[in-house]
Design a protein around this motif. Structure first.
Motif, PDB file in Angstrom:
ATOM      1  N   VAL A   1       9.150  12.141  -3.335  1.00  0.00           N
ATOM      2  CA  VAL A   1       8.783  10.894  -2.662  1.00  0.00           C
ATOM      3  C   VAL A   1       9.212  10.924  -1.204  1.00  0.00           C
ATOM      4  N   LYS A   2      10.463  11.293  -0.969  1.00  0.00           N
ATOM      5  CA  LYS A   2      10.996  11.302   0.399  1.00  0.00           C
ATOM      6  C   LYS A   2      10.336  12.378   1.248  1.00  0.00           C
ATOM      7  N   THR A   3      10.011  13.508   0.620  1.00  0.00           N
ATOM      8  CA  THR A   3       9.313  14.580   1.341  1.00  0.00           C
ATOM      9  C   THR A   3       7.929  14.107   1.780  1.00  0.00           C
ATOM     10  N   LYS A   4       7.254  13.371   0.907  1.00  0.00           N
ATOM     11  CA  LYS A   4       5.922  12.863   1.234  1.00  0.00           C
ATOM     12  C   LYS A   4       5.982  11.875   2.402  1.00  0.00           C
ATOM     13  N   ILE A   5       7.010  11.016   2.404  1.00  0.00           N
ATOM     14  CA  ILE A   5       7.157  10.036   3.488  1.00  0.00           C
ATOM     15  C   ILE A   5       7.277  10.744   4.828  1.00  0.00           C
ATOM     16  N   VAL A   6       8.142  11.768   4.873  1.00  0.00           N
ATOM     17  CA  VAL A   6       8.384  12.500   6.124  1.00  0.00           C
ATOM     18  C   VAL A   6       7.176  13.345   6.513  1.00  0.00           C
ATOM     19  N   LYS A   7       6.647  14.081   5.554  1.00  0.00           N
ATOM     20  CA  LYS A   7       5.538  14.987   5.837  1.00  0.00           C
ATOM     21  C   LYS A   7       4.290  14.248   6.317  1.00  0.00           C
ATOM     22  N   ASP A   8       3.966  13.148   5.651  1.00  0.00           N
ATOM     23  CA  ASP A   8       2.747  12.400   5.991  1.00  0.00           C
ATOM     24  C   ASP A   8       3.001  11.260   6.986  1.00  0.00           C
ATOM     25  N   LYS A   9       4.253  11.142   7.441  1.00  0.00           N
ATOM     26  CA  LYS A   9       4.635  10.089   8.396  1.00  0.00           C
ATOM     27  C   LYS A   9       4.205   8.700   7.898  1.00  0.00           C
ATOM     28  N   LEU A  10       4.468   8.471   6.621  1.00  0.00           N
ATOM     29  CA  LEU A  10       4.024   7.221   5.999  1.00  0.00           C
ATOM     30  C   LEU A  10       4.766   6.009   6.551  1.00  0.00           C
ATOM     31  N   ASP A  11       6.018   6.207   6.995  1.00  0.00           N
ATOM     32  CA  ASP A  11       6.751   5.076   7.567  1.00  0.00           C
ATOM     33  C   ASP A  11       6.085   4.592   8.840  1.00  0.00           C
ATOM     34  N   GLU A  12       5.646   5.529   9.688  1.00  0.00           N
ATOM     35  CA  GLU A  12       4.962   5.162  10.935  1.00  0.00           C
ATOM     36  C   GLU A  12       3.615   4.513  10.643  1.00  0.00           C
TER      37      GLU A  12
ATOM     38  N   ILE B   1       4.598   5.584  -5.583  1.00  0.00           N
ATOM     39  CA  ILE B   1       4.650   5.577  -7.052  1.00  0.00           C
ATOM     40  C   ILE B   1       3.802   6.727  -7.605  1.00  0.00           C
ATOM     41  N   LYS B   2       2.646   6.920  -7.011  1.00  0.00           N
ATOM     42  CA  LYS B   2       1.762   8.001  -7.451  1.00  0.00           C
ATOM     43  C   LYS B   2       2.438   9.347  -7.264  1.00  0.00           C
ATOM     44  N   SER B   3       3.166   9.491  -6.152  1.00  0.00           N
ATOM     45  CA  SER B   3       3.885  10.732  -5.889  1.00  0.00           C
ATOM     46  C   SER B   3       5.029  10.916  -6.887  1.00  0.00           C
ATOM     47  N   PHE B   4       5.712   9.817  -7.214  1.00  0.00           N
ATOM     48  CA  PHE B   4       6.842   9.873  -8.141  1.00  0.00           C
ATOM     49  C   PHE B   4       6.385  10.194  -9.550  1.00  0.00           C
ATOM     50  N   GLU B   5       5.210   9.729  -9.895  1.00  0.00           N
ATOM     51  CA  GLU B   5       4.674   9.892 -11.248  1.00  0.00           C
ATOM     52  C   GLU B   5       4.579  11.356 -11.675  1.00  0.00           C
TER      53      GLU B   5
ATOM     54  N   THR C   1       0.830  -1.205   0.000  1.00  0.00           N
ATOM     55  CA  THR C   1       0.000   0.000   0.000  1.00  0.00           C
ATOM     56  C   THR C   1       0.861   1.251   0.000  1.00  0.00           C
ATOM     57  N   LEU C   2       1.925   1.215   0.795  1.00  0.00           N
ATOM     58  CA  LEU C   2       2.850   2.346   0.840  1.00  0.00           C
ATOM     59  C   LEU C   2       3.499   2.561  -0.533  1.00  0.00           C
ATOM     60  N   THR C   3       3.909   1.472  -1.171  1.00  0.00           N
ATOM     61  CA  THR C   3       4.559   1.572  -2.483  1.00  0.00           C
ATOM     62  C   THR C   3       3.649   2.242  -3.507  1.00  0.00           C
ATOM     63  N   LEU C   4       2.383   1.872  -3.521  1.00  0.00           N
ATOM     64  CA  LEU C   4       1.436   2.467  -4.469  1.00  0.00           C
ATOM     65  C   LEU C   4       1.318   3.972  -4.260  1.00  0.00           C
ATOM     66  N   GLN C   5       1.319   4.408  -2.990  1.00  0.00           N
ATOM     67  CA  GLN C   5       1.246   5.842  -2.700  1.00  0.00           C
ATOM     68  C   GLN C   5       2.498   6.566  -3.190  1.00  0.00           C
TER      69      GLN C   5
END
Length: 259
Positions: free
Chosen positions: A73-84, A61-65, A55-59
């Motif tokens: 991509v990395k900004t989205k991970i940090v901003k939205d706390k997707l890793d957590e 990929i959409k950001s990278f597109e 699920t994380l990968t799909l999100q």
């Protein structure tokens, strides 16, 4: 019975199905097909539940597109706390612009115990999963791991007085339990800290409970001794009802006659 035309259709369809399954397994897809730019991706799940990592990968990929930017991509991970949100303990994202190849690499922590967390006042509580990096995860993490058979044994319970889940205790218990060999850790049924900060461990040995009193200090040293005691007792086919390690220099073992 399958008629001849049907057999022919099956023969033609089978390679297509196998190719599709291979692409899903390898994580290969096309991005931005309308621009005729094919981007392939691969996901390495590590110890993560594939559902969460997928699920994380799909999100991502959409950001990278949008801009073909790893920074986005990395900004989205940090901003939205997707890793957590997806139980990720570490991740790497790489892109090869020449080969148009995007690689996601994840890893997730190992679950250690179930914890009952009490809110202020002690009237409300919720469950969490203590993992090997010392963090507390939502119980959904355990469910996902069990669904994919990545967790096949029962987790012990960590019992604490109301409001006693402070940072030091969390760190000490995490270090103690994560340092145990998995074979021994599977024998844990409950880990208890009382109001005086004394540690008691309930082991399940051949489906019989064994109480271990560890006192307030020298837990790593006492744990090493406990592992040796339990290994010896199991070889002798004896189940101690009580093991007292309050004094690290003196070990007291008591047996229950009914065993």
């Amino acid at each position: 019975m399958i008629d001849q035309p049907s057999k022919i259709r099956l023969i033609l369809i089978a390679p297509v199905v196998l190719l599709f399954l291979f692409m899903v397994e390898e994580g290969v897809t096309s991005i931005g097909a309308s621009k005729r730019q094919e981007v392939k991706y691969r996901t390495s799940f590590g110890q993560c539940p594939s559902r969460a990592a997928g699920t994380l990968t799909l999100q991502l990929i959409k950001s990278f597109e949008k801009n073909k930017s790893l920074k986005d991509v990395k900004t989205k991970i940090v901003k939205d706390k997707l890793d957590e949100k997806h139980f990720i303990s570490s991740y790497k994202v790489k892109y090869d612009p020449l080969k148009k190849y995007l690689h996601f690499q994840y890893d997730c922590p190992e679950p250690l115990m179930k914890v009952q967390i009490y809110k202020e006042g002690g009237l409300e509580s919720y469950e969490a999963i203590l993992v090997d990096n010392g963090k507390l995860f939502d119980p959904t993490y355990e469910v996902l791991l069990r669904t994919e058979n990545k967790l096949t044994y029962d987790l012990p319970f960590l019992a604490l007085p109301v409001g006693e889940m402070d940072e030091k205790i969390q760190k000490d218990i995490t270090k103690l339990v994560s340092g145990m060999p998995l074979k021994f850790r599977k024998k844990l049924a409950e880990v208890i800290i009382n109001e005086d900060k004394e540690l008691t461990i309930i082991l399940s040995l051949n489906n019989h409970p064994s109480s271990v009193f560890m006192g307030i200090d020298e837990w790593p040293l006492k744990m090493t001794k406990l592992e040796k005691i339990v290994n010896y007792m199991e070889l002798q086919k004896k189940i101690p009802a009580i093991i007292n390690l309050t004094n690290s220099k003196k070990v007291v073992v008591k047996f229950n006659d009914k065993f």
